[in-house]
Design a protein around this motif. Structure first.
Motif, PDB file in Angstrom:
ATOM      1  N   ASP A  72      32.844  28.567  47.259  1.00 54.50           N
ATOM      2  CA  ASP A  72      32.488  29.766  48.028  1.00 54.50           C
ATOM      3  C   ASP A  72      32.774  30.985  47.170  1.00 54.50           C
ATOM      4  N   LYS A  73      31.768  31.767  46.976  1.00 53.46           N
ATOM      5  CA  LYS A  73      31.933  32.855  46.029  1.00 53.46           C
ATOM      6  C   LYS A  73      31.050  34.006  46.462  1.00 53.46           C
ATOM      7  N   GLY A  74      31.673  35.131  46.708  1.00 53.92           N
ATOM      8  CA  GLY A  74      30.884  36.305  47.063  1.00 53.92           C
ATOM      9  C   GLY A  74      30.295  36.913  45.807  1.00 53.92           C
ATOM     10  N   PRO A  75      29.462  37.921  45.955  1.00 51.56           N
ATOM     11  CA  PRO A  75      28.919  38.576  44.775  1.00 51.56           C
ATOM     12  C   PRO A  75      30.018  39.299  44.007  1.00 51.56           C
ATOM     13  N   ALA A  76      29.815  39.388  42.702  1.00 55.51           N
ATOM     14  CA  ALA A  76      30.826  40.047  41.878  1.00 55.51           C
ATOM     15  C   ALA A  76      30.775  41.545  42.108  1.00 55.51           C
ATOM     16  N   ASN A  77      31.937  42.168  41.860  1.00 59.97           N
ATOM     17  CA  ASN A  77      32.014  43.602  42.053  1.00 59.97           C
ATOM     18  C   ASN A  77      32.583  44.225  40.792  1.00 59.97           C
ATOM     19  N   PRO A  78      31.782  44.190  39.717  1.00 61.44           N
ATOM     20  CA  PRO A  78      32.357  44.524  38.419  1.00 61.44           C
ATOM     21  C   PRO A  78      32.718  46.000  38.289  1.00 61.44           C
ATOM     22  N   GLY A  79      33.808  46.251  37.591  1.00 62.00           N
ATOM     23  CA  GLY A  79      34.265  47.614  37.354  1.00 62.00           C
ATOM     24  C   GLY A  79      34.068  48.006  35.906  1.00 62.00           C
ATOM     25  N   ARG A  80      35.090  48.661  35.342  1.00 57.62           N
ATOM     26  CA  ARG A  80      34.962  49.165  33.978  1.00 57.62           C
ATOM     27  C   ARG A  80      34.994  47.992  32.997  1.00 57.62           C
ATOM     28  N   ALA A 106      35.851  44.245  34.409  1.00 57.83           N
ATOM     29  CA  ALA A 106      36.838  43.868  35.426  1.00 57.83           C
ATOM     30  C   ALA A 106      36.106  43.301  36.624  1.00 57.83           C
ATOM     31  N   GLY A 107      36.647  42.229  37.198  1.00 66.72           N
ATOM     32  CA  GLY A 107      36.065  41.692  38.423  1.00 66.72           C
ATOM     33  C   GLY A 107      34.824  40.867  38.233  1.00 66.72           C
ATOM     34  N   GLU A 108      34.607  40.344  37.016  1.00 70.35           N
ATOM     35  CA  GLU A 108      33.483  39.415  36.866  1.00 70.35           C
ATOM     36  C   GLU A 108      33.908  38.236  35.992  1.00 70.35           C
ATOM     37  N   ILE A 109      33.177  37.141  36.183  1.00 68.41           N
ATOM     38  CA  ILE A 109      33.402  35.977  35.345  1.00 68.41           C
ATOM     39  C   ILE A 109      32.245  35.887  34.364  1.00 68.41           C
ATOM     40  N   TYR A 110      32.593  35.967  33.073  1.00 68.61           N
ATOM     41  CA  TYR A 110      31.562  35.829  32.050  1.00 68.61           C
ATOM     42  C   TYR A 110      31.665  34.416  31.509  1.00 68.61           C
ATOM     43  N   GLU A 141      38.432  21.847  42.291  1.00 66.57           N
ATOM     44  CA  GLU A 141      38.154  22.852  43.315  1.00 66.57           C
ATOM     45  C   GLU A 141      39.277  23.871  43.386  1.00 66.57           C
ATOM     46  N   ALA A 142      40.508  23.387  43.296  1.00 70.00           N
ATOM     47  CA  ALA A 142      41.647  24.298  43.371  1.00 70.00           C
ATOM     48  C   ALA A 142      41.621  25.293  42.218  1.00 70.00           C
ATOM     49  N   VAL A 143      41.349  24.787  41.002  1.00 68.55           N
ATOM     50  CA  VAL A 143      41.319  25.663  39.835  1.00 68.55           C
ATOM     51  C   VAL A 143      40.192  26.674  39.969  1.00 68.55           C
ATOM     52  N   HIS A 144      39.039  26.206  40.421  1.00 68.56           N
ATOM     53  CA  HIS A 144      37.913  27.117  40.588  1.00 68.56           C
ATOM     54  C   HIS A 144      38.237  28.213  41.596  1.00 68.56           C
ATOM     55  N   ARG A 145      38.884  27.816  42.679  1.00 78.62           N
ATOM     56  CA  ARG A 145      39.212  28.813  43.696  1.00 78.62           C
ATOM     57  C   ARG A 145      40.181  29.856  43.139  1.00 78.62           C
ATOM     58  N   MET A 146      41.139  29.368  42.316  1.00 76.28           N
ATOM     59  CA  MET A 146      42.084  30.310  41.712  1.00 76.28           C
ATOM     60  C   MET A 146      41.351  31.326  40.845  1.00 76.28           C
ATOM     61  N   LEU A 147      40.372  30.832  40.090  1.00 82.90           N
ATOM     62  CA  LEU A 147      39.659  31.739  39.184  1.00 82.90           C
ATOM     63  C   LEU A 147      38.882  32.800  39.969  1.00 82.90           C
ATOM     64  N   ILE A 148      38.201  32.342  41.047  1.00 84.66           N
ATOM     65  CA  ILE A 148      37.422  33.283  41.857  1.00 84.66           C
ATOM     66  C   ILE A 148      38.333  34.340  42.478  1.00 84.66           C
ATOM     67  N   LYS A 149      39.498  33.874  42.945  1.00 86.73           N
ATOM     68  CA  LYS A 149      40.433  34.792  43.582  1.00 86.73           C
ATOM     69  C   LYS A 149      40.864  35.872  42.587  1.00 86.73           C
ATOM     70  N   GLU A 150      41.137  35.453  41.353  1.00 85.81           N
ATOM     71  CA  GLU A 150      41.560  36.430  40.350  1.00 85.81           C
ATOM     72  C   GLU A 150      40.423  37.406  40.060  1.00 85.81           C
ATOM     73  N   ARG A 151      39.203  36.876  40.017  1.00 83.56           N
ATOM     74  CA  ARG A 151      38.060  37.752  39.778  1.00 83.56           C
ATOM     75  C   ARG A 151      37.990  38.809  40.871  1.00 83.56           C
ATOM     76  N   ASP A 152      38.155  38.358  42.111  1.00 83.41           N
ATOM     77  CA  ASP A 152      38.038  39.292  43.219  1.00 83.41           C
ATOM     78  C   ASP A 152      39.164  40.312  43.218  1.00 83.41           C
ATOM     79  N   LYS A 153      40.288  39.934  42.543  1.00 83.04           N
ATOM     80  CA  LYS A 153      41.382  40.899  42.427  1.00 83.04           C
ATOM     81  C   LYS A 153      41.120  41.901  41.300  1.00 83.04           C
ATOM     82  N   GLY A 154      40.032  41.696  40.558  1.00 81.07           N
ATOM     83  CA  GLY A 154      39.683  42.677  39.531  1.00 81.07           C
ATOM     84  C   GLY A 154      40.005  42.271  38.110  1.00 81.07           C
ATOM     85  N   VAL A 155      40.324  40.978  37.909  1.00 84.17           N
ATOM     86  CA  VAL A 155      40.580  40.508  36.561  1.00 84.17           C
ATOM     87  C   VAL A 155      39.249  40.201  35.878  1.00 84.17           C
TER      88      VAL A 155
END
Lengths: 358, 320, 506
Positions: free
Chosen positions: C247-255, C283-287, C439-453
């Motif tokens: 489950d992954k919302g759209p990215a919200n990339p910053g600077r 920030a906030g995207e997975i490349y 799945e757990a690792v993927h969820r962790m990564l998405i969560k960090e992305r959403d936090k702006g990493v």
């Protein structure tokens, strides 16, 4: 919070090695025709006894001092995963510097003694730089470079006592006795047990905290256990190794200094006679733990002394038996894999039995 | 002031060749072990024990009369055989512990080197009641063999003749090893086992056999080196008879890139430095220690260069 | 057609990892066919082949070769009975020449004759149409040729059954086609080939018969390649219809956090590993970095989060140039890094969890009291990590080596996230993990992305890239072959870029 459960094998394995070494020693005594049981008794009372003009146990405490220090020095190398055996040479260099300054300085003891100690440590430390840099920068096998350095140090010692530092009188190649004011006091005269022992113990305590309770010790352990992991985490492992080997060299140098200041008061040909290798044994048997180093140093010093003062003098059994015993113990430590399964099984069944009792 | 030719005479060269022999043997032993991937740092201890075994063997056989009369030279040869046997057993022990139990040979070697010095003196004292050195008038040196044909060669002739059998054997052995390592399948097997164990295993090479072979071989050569010291060069045993020659051999092997040829010449070079030190001590006023220290310093310097080069080579192969 | 090999109720259990690697396996392989054995990582293909080749012993069951029961004690037994195996990791001595490698162990005489050997290898290579120079030194050869040497090694031993364990995994895309042709021609001259693979396209292209394995069992056997297709094989292999979906919302990339500009990296030998690579991660995207392994991903990661021998160009974090900084300096700039090899690099297996969680933080003020480490605080922090990331079966003073792969990876992630990084570099984060952990690792990564990493994800698993990445750069031979974004990200285009197509197909 749950603490690490204690693994009894850490204590049992060296104990078993010691026991097996004693068995071999007994067999070797048997060929001389002397009763092994009696010899062991003599060995123990000669090493750890409480009788005579100077109690053997005090002498053992005295002769364990340089072992504690060289053992600690070897342990610091093992901790960073380098099998450096240069302690012998560093010990000799520390002693040369101490004998030199001890005989030539004209300063009050309060200034001179710490200065001599620092100078010896610097000599040992500088000497430690060589195998460290060769290992880290060039990948030279540290054992071979240490052996070469030890041979060099022996020759330098012989040169020093034969030429520049030679005392005029006497036929023996030895240096002049150092100024009496610089002698480190002994607790019981003739026991060699003195202030240097306290310094050694203080260093053990210091390094116990250093290794297990400081960030620098943490970095050492991580480098020794997994260098790639340390590098990945941003530790400059090469520097940590060099730093540890220099500290190790300084301690071995200090050991030589203490022997000059506290015990021999001069240097002569054959000054070291394998002390560095005994330090190595101490570190290997002591399971690379500072407390273990103290215990094992005391044991080994006692065995050596019991063999010399007990076996050789009263039973005419060659004192080399002590050395054989120590070497056999190291041998049995080395081949621990052979009997570990048996010991493990025994330990497990005993501990299970104990749990059932509770 | 002496000129260089007064110092380095033919005699000095001959003595260099003699002094180099145990170092060469140790170097060849170490080189084969290194090639097979079993670093044997116990050679120094092996040599001390074998030196003792050699002289004891010669002593035991002094009254042995297989051909009617006791022959002292025969006893000496039996001493050499004893030393080789003991060496082979030590190599066998190392191989067994490594192969069956995965014992760390480095730690084992340290133990062996410590044990060697102490146990030989202990036995010398308990059996022969001598403390410093032990000898027996009945023991004779290994005889020198003069090769009359070779002696006729001008200049070199004198240099290549007049040694005992171990010296000649060492030369032949070095040649044989060069051939074996480069021209036979056995050399290929040894290299394969040392360089890539899995590759060797996967084509059915018996890895254990190669390791056993290398370590036992190093033991036998240590036996030759040891008996050369106690009954070839001298006829006595002293404490720590190897006195670092095994270690020099280890260094010489690395020096010679673990090739038999290279190791041979490295060993010869070390022997030469040793002989030169002795000679300078006799004919000049230079303190002998300065020359004696040379082989060790040179070893360190050259080891550094060799290691640096192999690091560079390794780096070339890696990505970063 | 005659039966070449028959597996009869083979079972194998690994007590150390408590894995049932083979569970009552029975099937047979006909002479002269290319028989593919398909399955995901850990399906038990390799174990079965190792049993056949004599490298491992089955707990129960037997192997029949041409109708006769056999039990090989080792590879040489198997080889002498005509079975050869080419392993995934080549078993070659790097200083040897080709002819020495091929003839190692089967020399005719004790004394070698170099010319005879070279002639033999030349004849062999022309007979099987596998050209190679007998005198070339192994360490100078590219991987494709090394594999050829391995195959010739087996053919020189006159084997008629050839086991190929994931042979195409190590090849560059250009090498795969010719290799498949080689397999076909070997099969034409009567060799039986056991082809282990999970690349279904290749399997369908070359195989005659297919056996599918899953979790140590045979799911289906005797499938004719002509009568099946990729989706149905994939179903059998994976065992469920749905692919892993997070489950992954759209990215919200910053600077922009990471900016790589014209980066060139060279090996000590002077080989160019990266050429003019430019990319930026916000920030906030997975490349996602996609591509076949060995196309420069390692060099890119090393230039950003590790150490490279020599480089040109710039790598900036938040506008600070970090290219030449030591690793500690890079970490101070806010880079965290989850390496591919968690066992040897990411963790210290000899140490406990507290020690492992401390790496990089040993100098931090909160965890030190004066000169000393504050072990109570460190253990407390490790305990928090265990709870926050639900690292099962662990305690601060417990050894990390006792943990499962998924939990080890959680320890690494927990420690790296504790840096509160601006940029998180993750390399093959789920390799070798079970589905739950993935799945757990993927969820962790998405969560960090959403936090702006900002996250740079390097993976060779296309599925992982597809399900996680917001933008994708595809690497091919040391350069970024193309970038895809948002809805444009699709398997076909990435696949094309991965094999080096210049332009995207429309």
């Amino acid at each position: 919070m749950k603490r690490k459960s204690f693994d009894p094998m850490v204590l049992v394995m060296p104990a078993v090695a010691l026991l097996l070494g004693v068995v071999v020693a007994v067999l070797l005594i048997a060929i001389t025709g002397v009763s092994p049981l009696r010899s062991l008794g003599v060995l123990i009372s000669g090493g750890f006894g409480f009788s005579g003009k100077v109690w053997p146990i005090f002498m053992t405490l005295g002769s364990s001092t340089p072992l504690i220090l060289t053992g600690l020095a070897a342990m610091l190398c093992f901790k960073v995963g380098v099998f450096c055996i240069a302690q012998e040479g560093q010990y000799v260099f520390g002693a040369i510097v101490a004998a030199w300054f001890g005989a030539s300085l004209k300063l009050p003891p309060v200034i001179a003694v710490p200065f001599i100690m620092l100078a010896s440590m610097a000599a040992g430390g500088l000497y430690g730089v060589i195998p460290a840099v060769l290992k880290v920068k060039l990948g030279v096998n540290e054992i071979i470079s240490s052996i070469m350095l030890n041979n060099i140090s022996t020759l330098v010692l012989e040169y020093m006592v034969a030429f520049p530092l030679r005392a005029d009188a006497g036929q023996k190649a030895q240096s002049e006795v150092i100024s009496k004011g610089y002698w480190l006091p002994q607790f019981i005269y003739g026991s060699r047990w003195g202030v240097s022992f306290l310094i050694a113990i203080a260093l053990i305590v210091f390094f116990y905290f250093y290794i297990y309770k400081t960030r620098w010790g943490y970095e050492m352990r991580m480098v020794g256990e997994n260098r790639r992991f340390a590098d990945y985490g941003g530790i400059k492992s090469g520097n940590v190794i060099i730093r540890s080997l220099v500290i190790s060299g300084a301690i071995a140098g200090l050991a030589g200094c203490m022997e000059v200041l506290g015990n021999y008061h001069r240097i002569m040909t054959g000054f070291s006679s394998g002390l560095g290798f005994d330090g190595l044994s101490v570190a290997m048997l002591g399971m690379s733990n500072p407390i273990g180093v103290v215990i094992v140093s005391f044991l080994l010093a006692g065995i050596r002394q019991g063999a010399q003062l007990g076996l050789q003098l009263s039973l005419q059994i060659p004192r080399e038996l002590g050395g054989v015993l120590i070497a056999m113990v190291i041998f049995f430590v080395a081949i621990g894999n052979v009997y570990r399964p048996v010991v493990e099984k025994a330990v497990r069944s005993i501990s299970r039995g104990r749990k059932d009792d509770e | 002031m002496n000129s260089i030719f007064d110092i380095i005479t033919l005699n000095v060269l001959a003595s260099a060749i003699r002094l180099a022999t145990p170092v060469i043997l140790a170097a060849l032993a170490a080189a084969i072990c290194n090639k097979a991937g079993v670093l044997n740092l116990g050679i120094d201890g092996f040599i001390t024990i074998c030196a003792f075994a050699g002289i004891v063997g010669a002593y035991i056989f002094r009254n042995f009369t297989p051909i009617g009369i006791a022959h002292p030279v025969f006893a000496t040869y039996m001493g050499v055989v004893c030393a080789m046997l003991v060496g082979a057993l030590l190599g066998l022990l190392f191989a067994f512990l490594k192969d069956s139990y995965g014992v760390d040979l480095t730690v084992l070697s340290i133990a062996m080197n410590m044990l060697a010095v102490e146990i030989t003196v202990y036995l010398m004292r308990t059996i022969f009641h001598q403390s410093g050195t032990w000898s027996d008038p009945s023991i004779v040196q290994l005889p020198s063999i003069r090769l009359t044909l070779i002696e006729k060669i001008p200049v070199l002739g004198g240099l290549l003749s007049g040694y005992n059998i171990i010296v000649y054997f060492t030369w032949i052995l070095a040649l044989v090893l060069v051939f074996v390592m480069h021209k036979t399948k056995y050399g290929r097997y040894i290299t394969a086992v040392g360089e890539n164990l899995e590759a060797a295993k996967s084509v059915g090479i018996n890895v254990s056999k190669v390791r056993y072979g290398a370590l036992i071989f190093s033991g036998i050569l240590s036996g030759l080196a040891g008996s050369f010291l106690s009954i070839g060069h001298l006829t006595l045993f002293t404490r720590d008879m190897a006195s670092g020659r095994g270690w020099l051999g280890n260094a010489a092997a690395l020096f010679g890139f673990n090739n038999p040829g290279g190791s041979f010449f490295a060993g010869l070079f070390f022997g030469f430095a040793d002989a030169l030190a002795l000679r300078l001590q006799n004919v000049t006023k230079i303190p002998p220690y300065i020359i004696q220290v040379m082989p060790y310093v040179l070893t360190l310097v050259i080891l550094s260069i060799v290691s640096y080069q192999s690091i560079k080579k390794k780096r070339k192969r890696s990505i970063y | 057609m005659k039966e070449a090999i028959r597996f009869d109720h083979i079972s194998k259990y690994y007590a150390s990892t408590s894995v049932q690697a083979s569970d009552d396996i029975s099937f047979s392989v006909q002479e002269g066919e290319i028989h593919a054995i398909c399955g995901e990582n850990g399906a038990g293909k390799s174990t079965l082949m190792n049993i056949l080749f004599g490298l491992e012993k089955a707990d129960s069951g037997s192997v029949y070769l041409h109708g006769e029961k056999v039990a090989f004690k080792g590879p040489s037994d198997a080889i002498s009975c005509g079975i050869g195996m080419v392993h995934q990791h080549f078993k070659l001595v790097s200083s040897f020449t080709v002819k020495e490698s091929i003839l190692l162990g089967i020399e005719k005489k004790a004394v070698l004759n170099g010319k005879e050997e070279a002639d033999f290898v030349r004849e062999l290579s022309s007979r099987f149409n596998l050209p190679i120079d007998p005198e070339a030194v192994i360490e100078s050869l590219p991987i494709g040729l090394l594999q050829r040497v391995e195959i010739l090694k087996m053919l020189a031993r006159d084997v008629d059954i050839l086991i190929l364990d994931e042979p195409t995994a190590v090849l560059t895309p250009q090498e795969v086609g010719p290799f498949l042709e080689t397999m076909k021609s070997l099969s034409k001259i009567g060799k039986t080939i056991l082809f282990i693979s999970h690349k279904l396209g290749e399997v369908l292209e070359v195989a005659d018969t297919i056996t599918v394995m899953r979790k140590g069992r045979v799911v289906s056997t005797g499938i004719k390649a002509s009568e099946t297709d990729i989706p149905s094989l994939a179903d059998l292999m994976v065992g469920r219809k749905v692919l892993l979906q997070v489950d992954k919302g759209p990215a919200n990339p910053g600077r922009t956090v990471l900016e790589v500009n014209d980066l060139n990296v060279f090996s000590p030998m002077g080989v160019q590993l990266l050429s003019n690579v430019s990319l930026s991660v916000r920030a906030g995207e997975i490349y996602g970095i996609a591509g076949v392994s060995g196309n420069g991903q390692e060099a890119l990661v090393a230039a950003i989060a590790g150490h490279v021998h020599s480089m040109k160009g710039s790598v900036k974090i938040n506008d600070v140039e970090i290219g030449h900084m030591p690793i500690r300096g890079k970490r101070q700039q806010g880079i965290a890094y989850v390496p591919e090899d968690r066992i040897h690099t990411g963790l210290n297996m000899l140490a406990n969890l507290s020690d492992n969680s401390l790496m990089g933080f040993q100098g931090s003020k909160e965890l030190n009291k004066g000169c000393f480490l504050d072990w109570d605080a460190i253990d407390e922090r490790a305990h928090d990590m265990i709870e926050r990331y639900s690292i099962a079966g662990s305690s601060p003073k417990g050894l990390v080596s006792k943990l499962s792969g998924g939990n080890m990876q959680k320890v690494v992630l927990a420690r790296e996230l504790a840096y509160e990084p601006h940029l998180l570099v993750v390399e093959q984060p789920t390799r070798g993990l079970d589905v739950g952990s993935i799945e757990a690792v993927h969820r962790m990564l998405i969560k960090e992305r959403d936090k702006g990493v900002a996250i740079l994800l390097v993976s060779v698993e296309l599925e992982e890239i597809l399900s996680l990445a917001d933008r994708v750069g595809v690497m091919y031979s040391g350069r970024i072959q193309g970038e895809l974004e948002g809805a444009d990200i699709n398997e076909t285009d990435i696949g094309l870029l991965m094999v080096g197509s210049k332009r995207r197909a429309q």
